[in-house]
Design an enzyme around this catalytic site. Structure first.
Site, mmCIF file in Angstrom:
data_model
loop_
_atom_site.group_PDB
_atom_site.id
_atom_site.type_symbol
_atom_site.label_atom_id
_atom_site.label_comp_id
_atom_site.label_asym_id
_atom_site.label_seq_id
_atom_site.Cartn_x
_atom_site.Cartn_y
_atom_site.Cartn_z
ATOM 1 N N SER A 81 32.646 33.128 41.201
ATOM 2 C CA SER A 81 32.020 31.880 40.760
ATOM 3 C C SER A 81 30.530 32.094 40.454
ATOM 4 O O SER A 81 29.904 33.033 40.959
ATOM 5 C CB SER A 81 32.178 30.823 41.843
ATOM 6 N N CYS A 100 39.003 32.264 33.989
ATOM 7 C CA CYS A 100 37.646 31.966 33.507
ATOM 8 C C CYS A 100 37.613 31.697 32.012
ATOM 9 O O CYS A 100 36.673 31.071 31.528
ATOM 10 C CB CYS A 100 36.707 33.114 33.873
ATOM 11 N N ALA A 132 28.068 30.311 41.498
ATOM 12 C CA ALA A 132 27.252 30.115 42.697
ATOM 13 C C ALA A 132 27.185 31.416 43.502
ATOM 14 O O ALA A 132 26.096 31.856 43.911
ATOM 15 C CB ALA A 132 27.831 28.983 43.547
ATOM 16 N N THR A 133 28.331 32.051 43.714
ATOM 17 C CA THR A 133 28.320 33.320 44.460
ATOM 18 C C THR A 133 27.582 34.391 43.653
ATOM 19 O O THR A 133 26.869 35.220 44.231
ATOM 20 C CB THR A 133 29.752 33.777 44.788
ATOM 21 N N PRO A 172 37.619 38.429 42.560
ATOM 22 C CA PRO A 172 38.181 37.137 42.973
ATOM 23 C C PRO A 172 39.700 37.207 43.151
ATOM 24 O O PRO A 172 40.298 38.281 43.012
ATOM 25 C CB PRO A 172 37.824 36.234 41.801
ATOM 26 N N TRP A 173 40.316 36.041 43.377
ATOM 27 C CA TRP A 173 41.738 36.002 43.720
ATOM 28 C C TRP A 173 42.651 35.687 42.535
ATOM 29 O O TRP A 173 43.859 35.673 42.675
ATOM 30 C CB TRP A 173 41.984 34.932 44.803
ATOM 31 N N GLU A 201 30.371 38.718 36.203
ATOM 32 C CA GLU A 201 31.379 37.994 35.401
ATOM 33 C C GLU A 201 31.663 36.697 36.149
ATOM 34 O O GLU A 201 32.309 36.721 37.201
ATOM 35 C CB GLU A 201 32.674 38.805 35.306
ATOM 36 N N PRO A 240 38.101 43.089 47.579
ATOM 37 C CA PRO A 240 38.874 42.044 46.898
ATOM 38 C C PRO A 240 38.708 40.721 47.630
ATOM 39 O O PRO A 240 38.113 40.659 48.715
ATOM 40 C CB PRO A 240 40.318 42.541 47.009
ATOM 41 N N SER A 241 39.247 39.654 47.050
ATOM 42 C CA SER A 241 39.229 38.359 47.740
ATOM 43 C C SER A 241 40.044 38.472 49.029
ATOM 44 O O SER A 241 41.095 39.116 49.054
ATOM 45 C CB SER A 241 39.850 37.288 46.837
#
Ligand code: NAD
Length: 469
Positions: free
Chosen positions: A209, A264, A211-212, A131-132, A230, A157-158
């Site tokens: 996330s 997170c 959802a992803t 993620p970012w 994660e 990467p994001s």
């Protein structure tokens, strides 16, 4: 497709980066598959040396890597250069050491005439997606652990924050890693899906996330790929009236706003013993109001902006709906004037447990606070979440701290603190927060599979007359 990278502190474009084509993704996975043969056979000492050199190179390029990340995320320079960057170096040094202590657990005679050994073998080619919010650290957690285990890695990467991972892969080659043993593909969801479904991938590791994460797991299931997830979090802070309330207020404010709450493990729900509720609301509101948002390069700045204007709208939407639904916004609750996607640290009191701001991941500098009656009530509230990643308990009684920690469902529980992590300790959650671990020996083991080798060395003969009674 070319994507503009944008500095969230100014809203201005930085540079454009092209998405990888499906052909390029396939070629990088094929090259990683080829490189796996050499890297898997490298001695642990050789793998360790490359990771040590990579750590040294990251340390030497600290200013350059920090600049890339501060531009893309807007996090304060000091937070990156003096905090996350040295932590990434320490992570790599841990993985370098771990590469040399990876061995099977069993060697013995479990059948007469046979010696069994359990080898740990690298799982193969790892597709990693990050993620970012902590681009360099996340790339190090994925690539460092997988390379230590003897795997090769293709990392996506994001699309908002790709440059530190690209640079890390270049530095890995300079450190002596075989070409293509660690490469980066850039782009968004389509490139992520192309990577996960490319022929040759043996495992997926994903941070992002929930959802992803579910989508990643579904794609992995179609190919029987092992997957490490994660995902999101919704960390509770449980504060008893006997705690050092000043320290709790300071830590909760920091843990709710570090990286602008885009973490997170961020503190998101404070549950405080009723008798201390009003005092803690006041102390926390004062702390939140005193946090300085602004220019990431100004040493006085505590927190930078949110990652994008869309994300700021999403965060503000949670706060406005909570306020309309009866919540009392006692600090923040608005975007400051000026450029960039900043949001003021926000404290909301008076929400019920079923409110979306208490249940859903906001991923911004927003904290909810509510009272509890007794220990059982506190534990029930803390565990009333589909997420289970981070948590903390505040008390001056060591037995209570330990008792509550035992009953909170989470991947980590701090007692009298919230946020610190260590390279040696595994990081990861349960339930909607995912499964598997980043960091620590568990992370490296997660990129291996057990391989039982059983050697027959003599004809089976009766050994002793012993029979269990
Ligand atoms: P995201 O899920 O939107 O994206 C994460 C990554 O997945 C990005 O690289 C994205 O391009 C990629 N992606 C998106 N759709 C995909 C698809 N269909 N197939 C393959 N890849 C896809 O998450 P985000 O907004 O970048 O990051 C924020 C989230 O990450 C939060 O929920 C946060 O809690 C979580 N996070 C968790 C941890 C942890 O350790 N548990 C750490 C950091 C962030």
């Amino acid at each position: 497709m070319l994507r503009n990278l944008v500095n969230p502190a100014t809203g201005l474009a930085i540079e454009a980066i092209a998405d990888a084509t499906p052909g390029e993704v396939g070629a990088k996975v094929a090259a990683a598959t080829k490189a796996a043969a050499d890297w898997e056979r490298a001695l642990p000492s050789q793998r360790s040396l490359v990771l040590q050199r990579l750590a040294d190179l990251v340390e030497r390029h600290a200013d350059e890597l920090s600049r890339l990340e501060v531009e893309e995320t807007g996090k304060p320079w000091a937070v990156m250069r003096d905090g996350e960057l040295p932590f990434a170096v320490d992570n790599l040094r841990f993985f370098a050491a771990a590469a040399r202590s990876l061995h099977g657990t069993a060697a013995g005679e479990f059948s007469t005439g046979y010696t069994s050994m359990l080898l740990r073998r690298p799982v193969g080619v790892v597709a990693a997606i990050t993620p970012w919010n902590f681009p360099l650290v996340m790339a190090v957690w994925k690539a460092g652990a997988a390379l230590a285990a003897g795997c090769t890695v293709v990392l996506k990467p994001s699309p908002m924050t790709p440059r530190s991972a690209i640079r890390l892969a270049e530095l890995a080659v300079e450190a002596g890693l075989p070409d293509s043993a660690f490469s980066v593909v850039t782009g968004g969801p389509e490139v992520g899906e192309a990577l996960l479904t490319a022929d040759g991938v043996d495992m997926a590791t994903f941070t992002g996330s929930s959802a992803t994460g579910r989508r990643v797991m579904a794609l992995a299931a179609e190919r029987t790929l092992p997957v490490h997830l994660e995902l999101g979090g919704k960390a509770p802070i449980v504060v008893f009236a006997d705690a050092d309330l000043d320290a709790a207020a300071a830590a909760a404010a920091l843990a709710a706003t570090y990286n602008s709450g885009q973490d997170c493990t961020a503190a998101t729900r404070v549950y405080v013993e009723s008798s201390a509720h009003d005092g803690l609301v006041e102390a926390l509101a004062a702390r939140m109001e005193s946090i300085i948002t602004g220019d990431p390069l100004d040493p006085a700045t505590d927190i930078g902006p949110l990652i994008s204007s869309e994300h700021r709208e999403r965060v503000d939407g949670f706060v406005q709906r909570a306020s309309a639904g009866g919540g009392r916004v006692v600090a923040g609750g608005r975007a400051p004037d000026g450029d960039g996607w900043f949001y003021r640290p926000t404290l909301v009191a008076g929400l019920t447990q079923d409110c979306e701001l208490v249940q859903d991941e906001v991923f911004g500098p927003v904290l909810a606070i509510a009272p509890f009656d007794d220990e059982r009530h506190a534990i029930a509230l803390a565990n009333d979440s589909r997420y289970a990643l981070a948590s903390s308990v505040w008390t001056s009684q060591v037995d209570r701290g330990l008792r509550v920690a035992h009953q909170i469902r989470a991947g980590v529980t701090w007692v009298n603190d919230h946020l610190p992590i260590a390279s040696e300790m595994p990081h990861g959650g349960r339930r909607a927060s995912g499964f598997g671990k980043d960091m620590g020996h568990d992370a490296v083991l997660g990129f291996t599979v057990g391989h039982h080798v059983m050697v027959k060395h003599s004809e089976p003969v009766a050994r002793s007359g012993f029979r269990p009674a």
